[in-house]
Design a protein around this motif. Sequence first.
Motif, PDB file in Angstrom:
ATOM      1  N   SER A  74       0.926  -1.328  -0.139  1.00  0.00           N
ATOM      2  CA  SER A  74      -0.125   0.107   0.035  1.00  0.00           C
ATOM      3  C   SER A  74       0.839   1.400  -0.180  1.00  0.00           C
ATOM      4  N   GLU A  75       0.351   2.285  -0.296  1.00  0.00           N
ATOM      5  CA  GLU A  75       0.880   3.698  -0.123  1.00  0.00           C
ATOM      6  C   GLU A  75       1.370   3.926   1.149  1.00  0.00           C
ATOM      7  N   LYS A  76       0.510   3.600   2.226  1.00  0.00           N
ATOM      8  CA  LYS A  76       1.110   3.811   3.473  1.00  0.00           C
ATOM      9  C   LYS A  76       2.224   3.098   3.877  1.00  0.00           C
ATOM     10  N   SER A  77       2.279   1.674   3.475  1.00  0.00           N
ATOM     11  CA  SER A  77       3.420   0.824   3.750  1.00  0.00           C
ATOM     12  C   SER A  77       4.609   1.450   2.940  1.00  0.00           C
ATOM     13  N   HIS A  78       4.682   1.979   1.805  1.00  0.00           N
ATOM     14  CA  HIS A  78       5.602   2.388   0.898  1.00  0.00           C
ATOM     15  C   HIS A  78       6.282   3.700   1.711  1.00  0.00           C
ATOM     16  N   GLN A  79       5.168   4.633   2.239  1.00  0.00           N
ATOM     17  CA  GLN A  79       5.553   5.777   2.932  1.00  0.00           C
ATOM     18  C   GLN A  79       6.604   5.479   4.048  1.00  0.00           C
ATOM     19  N   LYS A  80       6.159   4.602   4.655  1.00  0.00           N
ATOM     20  CA  LYS A  80       7.035   4.063   6.079  1.00  0.00           C
ATOM     21  C   LYS A  80       8.208   3.420   5.531  1.00  0.00           C
ATOM     22  N   PHE A  81       8.292   2.626   4.756  1.00  0.00           N
ATOM     23  CA  PHE A  81       9.493   2.296   4.225  1.00  0.00           C
ATOM     24  C   PHE A  81      10.510   3.310   3.517  1.00  0.00           C
ATOM     25  N   ALA A  82       9.916   4.230   2.854  1.00  0.00           N
ATOM     26  CA  ALA A  82      10.681   5.385   2.277  1.00  0.00           C
ATOM     27  C   ALA A  82      11.132   6.183   3.382  1.00  0.00           C
ATOM     28  N   ASP A  83      10.680   6.419   4.277  1.00  0.00           N
ATOM     29  CA  ASP A  83      10.803   7.507   5.496  1.00  0.00           C
ATOM     30  C   ASP A  83      12.210   6.695   6.343  1.00  0.00           C
ATOM     31  N   LYS A  84      11.927   5.403   6.610  1.00  0.00           N
ATOM     32  CA  LYS A  84      12.816   4.493   7.273  1.00  0.00           C
ATOM     33  C   LYS A  84      13.984   4.594   6.635  1.00  0.00           C
ATOM     34  N   PHE A  85      14.116   4.393   5.389  1.00  0.00           N
ATOM     35  CA  PHE A  85      15.467   4.325   4.858  1.00  0.00           C
ATOM     36  C   PHE A  85      15.726   5.452   3.954  1.00  0.00           C
ATOM     37  N   GLY A  86      15.274   6.570   3.969  1.00  0.00           N
ATOM     38  CA  GLY A  86      15.313   7.659   3.275  1.00  0.00           C
ATOM     39  C   GLY A  86      15.405   7.760   1.726  1.00  0.00           C
ATOM     40  N   PHE A  87      14.575   6.887   1.161  1.00  0.00           N
ATOM     41  CA  PHE A  87      14.609   6.823  -0.221  1.00  0.00           C
ATOM     42  C   PHE A  87      14.062   7.842  -0.795  1.00  0.00           C
ATOM     43  N   ARG A  88      14.916   8.412  -1.980  1.00  0.00           N
ATOM     44  CA  ARG A  88      14.626   9.633  -2.730  1.00  0.00           C
ATOM     45  C   ARG A  88      14.048   9.326  -3.877  1.00  0.00           C
ATOM     46  N   PHE A  89      13.527   8.194  -4.267  1.00  0.00           N
ATOM     47  CA  PHE A  89      12.761   7.961  -5.489  1.00  0.00           C
ATOM     48  C   PHE A  89      11.351   7.374  -5.251  1.00  0.00           C
ATOM     49  N   ASN A  90      10.522   7.507  -6.321  1.00  0.00           N
ATOM     50  CA  ASN A  90       9.217   6.947  -5.968  1.00  0.00           C
ATOM     51  C   ASN A  90       9.111   5.486  -5.869  1.00  0.00           C
ATOM     52  N   LEU A  91       8.177   5.046  -5.030  1.00  0.00           N
ATOM     53  CA  LEU A  91       7.751   3.766  -4.930  1.00  0.00           C
ATOM     54  C   LEU A  91       6.390   3.668  -5.209  1.00  0.00           C
ATOM     55  N   ILE A  92       5.959   2.919  -6.350  1.00  0.00           N
ATOM     56  CA  ILE A  92       4.585   2.766  -6.735  1.00  0.00           C
ATOM     57  C   ILE A  92       3.825   1.736  -5.854  1.00  0.00           C
ATOM     58  N   ALA A  93       2.904   1.936  -5.014  1.00  0.00           N
ATOM     59  CA  ALA A  93       1.625   1.035  -4.878  1.00  0.00           C
ATOM     60  C   ALA A  93       0.709   0.323  -5.754  1.00  0.00           C
ATOM     61  N   ASP A  94       1.243  -0.673  -6.270  1.00  0.00           N
ATOM     62  CA  ASP A  94       0.346  -1.357  -7.178  1.00  0.00           C
ATOM     63  C   ASP A  94      -0.560  -2.534  -6.843  1.00  0.00           C
ATOM     64  N   THR A  95      -1.341  -2.083  -5.810  1.00  0.00           N
ATOM     65  CA  THR A  95      -2.287  -3.097  -4.858  1.00  0.00           C
ATOM     66  C   THR A  95      -3.160  -3.834  -5.783  1.00  0.00           C
ATOM     67  N   GLU A  96      -3.369  -3.362  -7.000  1.00  0.00           N
ATOM     68  CA  GLU A  96      -4.244  -4.132  -8.087  1.00  0.00           C
ATOM     69  C   GLU A  96      -3.366  -4.954  -8.798  1.00  0.00           C
ATOM     70  N   LYS A  97      -2.179  -4.873  -8.945  1.00  0.00           N
ATOM     71  CA  LYS A  97      -1.180  -5.781  -9.659  1.00  0.00           C
ATOM     72  C   LYS A  97      -1.281  -5.557 -11.010  1.00  0.00           C
ATOM     73  N   GLU A  98      -1.872  -4.477 -11.642  1.00  0.00           N
ATOM     74  CA  GLU A  98      -1.875  -4.125 -12.800  1.00  0.00           C
ATOM     75  C   GLU A  98      -0.439  -3.757 -13.699  1.00  0.00           C
ATOM     76  N   ILE A  99       0.315  -3.115 -12.927  1.00  0.00           N
ATOM     77  CA  ILE A  99       1.509  -2.629 -13.475  1.00  0.00           C
ATOM     78  C   ILE A  99       2.267  -4.380 -13.472  1.00  0.00           C
TER      79      ILE A  99
END
Length: 154
Positions: A74-99
Amino acid sequence: MTNLKVGDKAPAFEGVNQSGEKIALKDFEGKKLILYFYPKDNTPGCTAESCNLNDNYDAWLAKGFEVVGVSPDSEKSHQKFADKFGFRFNLIADTEKEILEAYDAWGEKSMYGKKYMGVLRKTFVIDEKGVIQEIFEKVNTKDHTNQIINTLNL
Protein backbone atom coordinates in the motif's frame (compact mmCIF):
# COMPACT_ATOMS: atom_id res chain seq x y z
CA MET A 1 2.06 -13.21 -19.59
CA THR A 2 3.12 -10.79 -22.26
CA ASN A 3 6.71 -12.04 -22.54
CA LEU A 4 8.36 -8.64 -22.81
CA LYS A 5 11.82 -8.56 -24.35
CA VAL A 6 14.61 -6.09 -25.03
CA GLY A 7 13.59 -3.75 -27.87
CA ASP A 8 9.88 -3.84 -26.99
CA LYS A 9 7.99 -0.66 -26.16
CA ALA A 10 7.57 -0.51 -22.37
CA PRO A 11 3.92 -0.90 -21.34
CA ALA A 12 2.33 2.38 -20.26
CA PHE A 13 1.54 2.53 -16.57
CA GLU A 14 0.09 4.86 -13.99
CA GLY A 15 0.08 4.42 -10.26
CA VAL A 16 0.24 6.25 -6.95
CA ASN A 17 3.52 6.78 -5.10
CA GLN A 18 4.26 6.86 -1.37
CA SER A 19 3.12 10.51 -1.20
CA GLY A 20 -0.21 9.93 -2.96
CA GLU A 21 1.01 11.48 -6.24
CA LYS A 22 0.20 9.93 -9.61
CA ILE A 23 3.26 8.58 -11.41
CA ALA A 24 3.11 7.42 -15.04
CA LEU A 25 5.59 6.12 -17.59
CA LYS A 26 4.92 9.22 -19.72
CA ASP A 27 6.36 11.35 -16.88
CA PHE A 28 9.79 9.95 -17.80
CA GLU A 29 9.82 10.71 -21.53
CA GLY A 30 13.27 12.00 -22.43
CA LYS A 31 14.83 10.29 -19.41
CA LYS A 32 16.15 6.80 -18.86
CA LEU A 33 14.32 4.79 -16.23
CA ILE A 34 15.25 1.96 -13.91
CA LEU A 35 11.90 0.35 -13.11
CA TYR A 36 12.27 -2.35 -10.51
CA PHE A 37 9.68 -4.76 -9.16
CA TYR A 38 10.09 -6.17 -5.68
CA PRO A 39 7.91 -8.40 -3.48
CA LYS A 40 7.52 -6.59 -0.15
CA ASP A 41 8.56 -3.50 1.80
CA ASN A 42 10.90 -4.03 4.77
CA THR A 43 12.00 -7.56 3.87
CA PRO A 44 15.73 -8.36 3.72
CA GLY A 45 16.20 -8.74 -0.05
CA CYS A 46 13.86 -5.91 -0.97
CA THR A 47 15.47 -3.59 1.56
CA ALA A 48 18.98 -4.47 0.28
CA GLU A 49 17.96 -3.85 -3.34
CA SER A 50 16.15 -0.58 -2.62
CA CYS A 51 18.95 0.73 -0.38
CA ASN A 52 21.58 -0.15 -3.00
CA LEU A 53 19.73 1.83 -5.67
CA ASN A 54 19.13 4.72 -3.24
CA ASP A 55 22.77 4.80 -2.09
CA ASN A 56 23.73 5.32 -5.74
CA TYR A 57 20.82 7.62 -6.63
CA ASP A 58 23.00 10.67 -7.33
CA ALA A 59 25.12 8.58 -9.71
CA TRP A 60 21.96 7.41 -11.49
CA LEU A 61 20.73 10.98 -11.86
CA ALA A 62 24.15 12.02 -13.19
CA LYS A 63 23.88 9.28 -15.84
CA GLY A 64 20.42 10.53 -16.85
CA PHE A 65 18.42 7.83 -15.06
CA GLU A 66 15.43 8.02 -12.77
CA VAL A 67 14.57 5.13 -10.43
CA VAL A 68 11.08 3.83 -9.62
CA GLY A 69 10.19 0.83 -7.47
CA VAL A 70 6.90 -1.09 -7.71
CA SER A 71 5.36 -3.59 -5.32
CA PRO A 72 1.83 -4.59 -4.34
CA ASP A 73 2.25 -2.93 -0.93
CA SER A 74 0.00 0.00 0.00
CA GLU A 75 0.84 3.68 -0.28
CA LYS A 76 1.05 3.82 3.53
CA SER A 77 3.48 0.87 3.65
CA HIS A 78 5.64 2.54 0.97
CA GLN A 79 5.65 5.80 2.94
CA LYS A 80 6.93 4.04 6.07
CA PHE A 81 9.53 2.10 4.02
CA ALA A 82 10.73 5.26 2.23
CA ASP A 83 10.86 7.27 5.45
CA LYS A 84 12.71 4.55 7.35
CA PHE A 85 15.50 4.30 4.77
CA GLY A 86 15.43 7.81 3.28
CA PHE A 87 14.54 6.75 -0.27
CA ARG A 88 14.65 9.68 -2.67
CA PHE A 89 12.79 8.02 -5.52
CA ASN A 90 9.20 6.98 -6.14
CA LEU A 91 7.72 3.72 -4.89
CA ILE A 92 4.47 2.86 -6.65
CA ALA A 93 1.72 1.06 -4.73
CA ASP A 94 0.37 -1.47 -7.25
CA THR A 95 -2.23 -3.04 -4.97
CA GLU A 96 -4.31 -4.21 -7.97
CA LYS A 97 -1.19 -5.75 -9.57
CA GLU A 98 -1.95 -4.10 -12.93
CA ILE A 99 1.60 -2.81 -13.48
CA LEU A 100 3.10 -6.04 -12.16
CA GLU A 101 1.05 -8.05 -14.66
CA ALA A 102 1.81 -5.69 -17.57
CA TYR A 103 5.54 -6.20 -16.93
CA ASP A 104 5.38 -9.99 -16.39
CA ALA A 105 6.38 -9.44 -12.76
CA TRP A 106 3.42 -11.33 -11.26
CA GLY A 107 3.44 -15.09 -11.60
CA GLU A 108 3.75 -18.51 -10.10
CA LYS A 109 6.42 -19.01 -7.48
CA SER A 110 7.41 -22.00 -5.41
CA MET A 111 8.61 -22.28 -1.83
CA TYR A 112 9.19 -25.55 0.01
CA GLY A 113 7.36 -27.35 -2.78
CA LYS A 114 4.24 -25.21 -2.43
CA LYS A 115 3.19 -23.19 -5.47
CA TYR A 116 1.64 -19.73 -5.11
CA MET A 117 1.24 -16.47 -7.01
CA GLY A 118 3.61 -13.64 -6.15
CA VAL A 119 5.93 -10.89 -7.32
CA LEU A 120 8.75 -12.00 -9.61
CA ARG A 121 11.70 -9.75 -8.77
CA LYS A 122 12.68 -8.02 -12.02
CA THR A 123 14.24 -4.79 -13.20
CA PHE A 124 13.60 -3.09 -16.52
CA VAL A 125 15.91 -0.43 -17.94
CA ILE A 126 13.86 1.79 -20.24
CA ASP A 127 15.41 4.35 -22.59
CA GLU A 128 14.35 7.94 -23.29
CA LYS A 129 11.89 6.82 -25.97
CA GLY A 130 10.15 4.26 -23.76
CA VAL A 131 11.88 1.22 -25.24
CA ILE A 132 13.12 -1.61 -23.01
CA GLN A 133 16.93 -1.55 -23.10
CA GLU A 134 17.58 -4.39 -20.63
CA ILE A 135 15.67 -6.82 -18.40
CA PHE A 136 17.14 -8.30 -15.23
CA GLU A 137 15.38 -11.46 -14.08
CA LYS A 138 18.13 -12.60 -11.71
CA VAL A 139 18.64 -9.54 -9.54
CA ASN A 140 21.68 -9.19 -7.30
CA THR A 141 19.84 -7.45 -4.46
CA LYS A 142 22.99 -6.42 -2.56
CA ASP A 143 24.81 -4.97 -5.59
CA HIS A 144 22.13 -4.22 -8.16
CA THR A 145 23.68 -0.89 -9.18
CA ASN A 146 26.93 -2.53 -10.31
CA GLN A 147 24.97 -5.35 -11.94
CA ILE A 148 23.15 -2.77 -14.09
CA ILE A 149 26.26 -0.66 -14.77
CA ASN A 150 28.36 -3.68 -15.78
CA THR A 151 25.66 -5.15 -18.04
CA LEU A 152 25.01 -1.84 -19.81
CA ASN A 153 28.70 -0.85 -19.89
CA LEU A 154 27.90 2.51 -18.30
